[in-house]
Design a protein around this motif. Sequence first.
Motif, PDB file in Angstrom:
ATOM      1  N   LEU A   6       0.818  -1.211   0.000  1.00 44.05           N
ATOM      2  CA  LEU A   6       0.000   0.000   0.000  1.00 44.05           C
ATOM      3  C   LEU A   6       0.856   1.268   0.000  1.00 44.05           C
ATOM      4  N   ASP A   7       2.151   1.107  -0.315  1.00 39.34           N
ATOM      5  CA  ASP A   7       3.101   2.226  -0.508  1.00 39.34           C
ATOM      6  C   ASP A   7       3.431   2.992   0.767  1.00 39.34           C
ATOM      7  N   ALA A   8       3.204   2.388   1.933  1.00 38.85           N
ATOM      8  CA  ALA A   8       3.649   2.990   3.180  1.00 38.85           C
ATOM      9  C   ALA A   8       5.116   2.645   3.405  1.00 38.85           C
ATOM     10  N   ALA A   9       5.676   3.148   4.513  1.00 39.48           N
ATOM     11  CA  ALA A   9       7.068   2.865   4.877  1.00 39.48           C
ATOM     12  C   ALA A   9       7.083   2.165   6.234  1.00 39.48           C
ATOM     13  N   PRO A  10       6.784   0.854   6.268  1.00 40.98           N
ATOM     14  CA  PRO A  10       6.711   0.135   7.539  1.00 40.98           C
ATOM     15  C   PRO A  10       8.091  -0.103   8.151  1.00 40.98           C
ATOM     16  N   SER A  11       8.169   0.036   9.485  1.00 47.14           N
ATOM     17  CA  SER A  11       9.410  -0.224  10.218  1.00 47.14           C
ATOM     18  C   SER A  11       9.152  -1.274  11.285  1.00 47.14           C
ATOM     19  N   PRO A  12       9.705  -2.482  11.156  1.00 47.40           N
ATOM     20  CA  PRO A  12       9.520  -3.509  12.195  1.00 47.40           C
ATOM     21  C   PRO A  12      10.254  -3.117  13.486  1.00 47.40           C
ATOM     22  N   ILE A  13       9.503  -2.999  14.572  1.00 49.31           N
ATOM     23  CA  ILE A  13      10.052  -2.608  15.876  1.00 49.31           C
ATOM     24  C   ILE A  13       9.383  -3.471  16.940  1.00 49.31           C
ATOM     25  N   ASN A  14      10.161  -3.998  17.876  1.00 47.41           N
ATOM     26  CA  ASN A  14       9.589  -4.808  18.946  1.00 47.41           C
ATOM     27  C   ASN A  14       8.633  -3.994  19.805  1.00 47.41           C
ATOM     28  N   PHE A  15       7.650  -4.689  20.374  1.00 51.62           N
ATOM     29  CA  PHE A  15       6.580  -4.024  21.114  1.00 51.62           C
ATOM     30  C   PHE A  15       7.104  -3.202  22.295  1.00 51.62           C
ATOM     31  N   ASN A  16       8.121  -3.724  22.995  1.00 55.81           N
ATOM     32  CA  ASN A  16       8.622  -3.002  24.177  1.00 55.81           C
ATOM     33  C   ASN A  16       9.336  -1.701  23.808  1.00 55.81           C
ATOM     34  N   GLU A  17       9.570  -1.459  22.517  1.00 57.39           N
ATOM     35  CA  GLU A  17      10.181  -0.208  22.064  1.00 57.39           C
ATOM     36  C   GLU A  17       9.179   0.704  21.348  1.00 57.39           C
ATOM     37  N   LEU A  18       7.911   0.281  21.325  1.00 57.37           N
ATOM     38  CA  LEU A  18       6.909   1.008  20.535  1.00 57.37           C
ATOM     39  C   LEU A  18       6.687   2.424  21.043  1.00 57.37           C
ATOM     40  N   TYR A  19       6.395   2.580  22.335  1.00 57.17           N
ATOM     41  CA  TYR A  19       6.056   3.902  22.880  1.00 57.17           C
ATOM     42  C   TYR A  19       7.185   4.898  22.622  1.00 57.17           C
ATOM     43  N   SER A  20       8.417   4.496  22.930  1.00 59.23           N
ATOM     44  CA  SER A  20       9.544   5.416  22.761  1.00 59.23           C
ATOM     45  C   SER A  20       9.761   5.769  21.293  1.00 59.23           C
ATOM     46  N   SER A  21       9.503   4.830  20.392  1.00 58.52           N
ATOM     47  CA  SER A  21       9.662   5.100  18.957  1.00 58.52           C
ATOM     48  C   SER A  21       8.662   6.142  18.472  1.00 58.52           C
ATOM     49  N   LEU A  22       7.452   6.110  19.027  1.00 56.25           N
ATOM     50  CA  LEU A  22       6.444   7.115  18.692  1.00 56.25           C
ATOM     51  C   LEU A  22       6.781   8.451  19.348  1.00 56.25           C
ATOM     52  N   GLN A  23       7.218   8.381  20.579  1.00 62.69           N
ATOM     53  CA  GLN A  23       7.519   9.596  21.341  1.00 62.69           C
ATOM     54  C   GLN A  23       8.670  10.388  20.714  1.00 62.69           C
ATOM     55  N   THR A  24       9.665   9.686  20.212  1.00 57.97           N
ATOM     56  CA  THR A  24      10.836  10.339  19.630  1.00 57.97           C
ATOM     57  C   THR A  24      10.711  10.554  18.117  1.00 57.97           C
ATOM     58  N   LYS A  25       9.520  10.243  17.570  1.00 59.38           N
ATOM     59  CA  LYS A  25       9.213  10.463  16.145  1.00 59.38           C
ATOM     60  C   LYS A  25      10.076   9.619  15.210  1.00 59.38           C
ATOM     61  N   VAL A  26      10.575   8.500  15.702  1.00 59.93           N
ATOM     62  CA  VAL A  26      11.237   7.557  14.799  1.00 59.93           C
ATOM     63  C   VAL A  26      10.237   7.103  13.739  1.00 59.93           C
ATOM     64  N   VAL A  27       8.989   6.943  14.168  1.00 59.58           N
ATOM     65  CA  VAL A  27       7.892   6.643  13.250  1.00 59.58           C
ATOM     66  C   VAL A  27       6.744   7.618  13.523  1.00 59.58           C
ATOM     67  N   GLU A  28       5.886   7.805  12.524  1.00 64.17           N
ATOM     68  CA  GLU A  28       4.746   8.712  12.664  1.00 64.17           C
ATOM     69  C   GLU A  28       3.551   8.036  13.320  1.00 64.17           C
ATOM     70  N   GLY A  29       3.421   6.748  13.058  1.00 63.42           N
ATOM     71  CA  GLY A  29       2.239   6.050  13.539  1.00 63.42           C
ATOM     72  C   GLY A  29       2.515   4.587  13.793  1.00 63.42           C
ATOM     73  N   GLN A  30       1.458   3.889  14.158  1.00 59.88           N
ATOM     74  CA  GLN A  30       1.536   2.467  14.439  1.00 59.88           C
ATOM     75  C   GLN A  30       0.167   1.870  14.164  1.00 59.88           C
ATOM     76  N   GLU A  31       0.058   0.550  14.313  1.00 61.98           N
ATOM     77  CA  GLU A  31      -1.241  -0.095  14.128  1.00 61.98           C
ATOM     78  C   GLU A  31      -1.375  -1.195  15.173  1.00 61.98           C
ATOM     79  N   ASN A  32      -2.518  -1.190  15.864  1.00 57.70           N
ATOM     80  CA  ASN A  32      -2.789  -2.139  16.939  1.00 57.70           C
ATOM     81  C   ASN A  32      -4.285  -2.146  17.233  1.00 57.70           C
TER      82      ASN A  32
END
Length: 340
Positions: A193-219
Motif C-alpha cells: 500500500l506504498d507505506a514505509a513500515p518499520s519492524p520494531i519490537n513491542f517493548n520499544e513502541l512507545y519510545s519510537s512514537l515519542q521520539t518520532k522515529v515513526v509517525e504512527g503504528q497499528e494495533n
Amino acid sequence: MTRIRFAPTRRSLVAGAAAVPLVTILKWPAGAAEFELKYATGQDPTHPVNIRAQEALNRIREATAGRVEIKLFPANQLGSDTDLLTQVRNGSVDFFNLSSLILATFVPLSGITSLGFAFKNYEQVWAAMDGELGAHIREQIAKTPIFTVSRIWDNGFRHITSSTREIKGPADLNGFKLRVPPAPALTSLFKALDAAPSPINFNELYSSLQTKVVEGQENPLAIIATTRLYEVQKTCSLTGHVWDGYWVLGNKRAFARLPGDLQAVITRELDRSALDQRADIASLSDSLKSDLQGKGIAFVDVQQDAFRRALAGTSFYAGWKQKYGAQAWDLLEKVSGKLG
C-alpha cells in the motif's frame, strides 16, 4: 535452571482428577507445589489477556490441589516478544502468549490469519480459527519444539494511529512511516500500500512514537488504551486491516513431564479463559472508543473496500497464496471468500 520441581515424596496421582469435583482431590502439602512453571506475556497487567490468564492460573492451582503453580510474568518482564519466543522454544519459559503475526517469523503459516483485509467480522474469524484452518495451523506449530496449549485468544482487529496525517484512504499511506511488529505479513501489507513500515519490537513502541522515529503504528484498541499510546498519537483510523490472535504456546518437553491429568486441567482452564477473554475484547470495543476519545484521540472512519481494491490491484494476495500453499489458502477462502 530447572523450574519444573518434582517433590521427593508422595508422587501418587489421582486418576481422572481433571474430571472430578475438587473436594475429591487429595490435598498436596501447603507450599509444596510439585510443578512450578512460568507463563510470560508481552501485554500490560491490565490487559484482558493477563486478567483472564491469572484467573486460569488460580483455577489450575485450585483444581490440582496446589500441585501445579504457574507464575505469570506480564509486560515483557522476561524479555521482548522475540526473546520470549526463543525462551519458550528452549524451555526456559514454559508458556507464552504470542501474536500469530510474530509467531509467523518461526512458523510462517501462522501469519495467514492476519492476511490484509481477509476477515470482515468475528463470525468469520472464529469459524476459521476454531475450525479447519485453526487445526491446520496447530499441526504446523506442533512440528516444532512448541505447541498450542489452548484455543486461540483474541487480539482484535488492528487499526492505524498517527501523530501527523489522518489516514482516510489508501493514498494517505504513501510514504507514511509506520511501526509494525516484526511480522512479515504486516510489513508486506503496508509495502503493497506504498507505506514505509518499520519492524520494531513491542517493548520499544512507545519510545519510537515519542521520539518520532515513526509517525504512527497499528494495533487493536485494547493495546492502544492499555499502553497509553494516546499520549503520543492524535488520530485513529478504523481500518480493521487485519485480525490478530494470541496463541498460548507451550514447550513440548516441559509439558510432557506433567502427568496427563494435570495437562488436561491446564488446557481446560486456559480454554475457559480464552472464551472469557474473547468476550472481554468484544464488549470493550465500544467503551474503549469512548475512553480514547476522552483522552484526546480523534477517530477517522474509513471505507475498507477502498483499501481492499487498492490491495487487489497489487501482487499481494498472489504472492502470499504461493507462500502459504494451496491447502491453507483453500481453508482460508472457505471462510473469507475469494481474495484478490
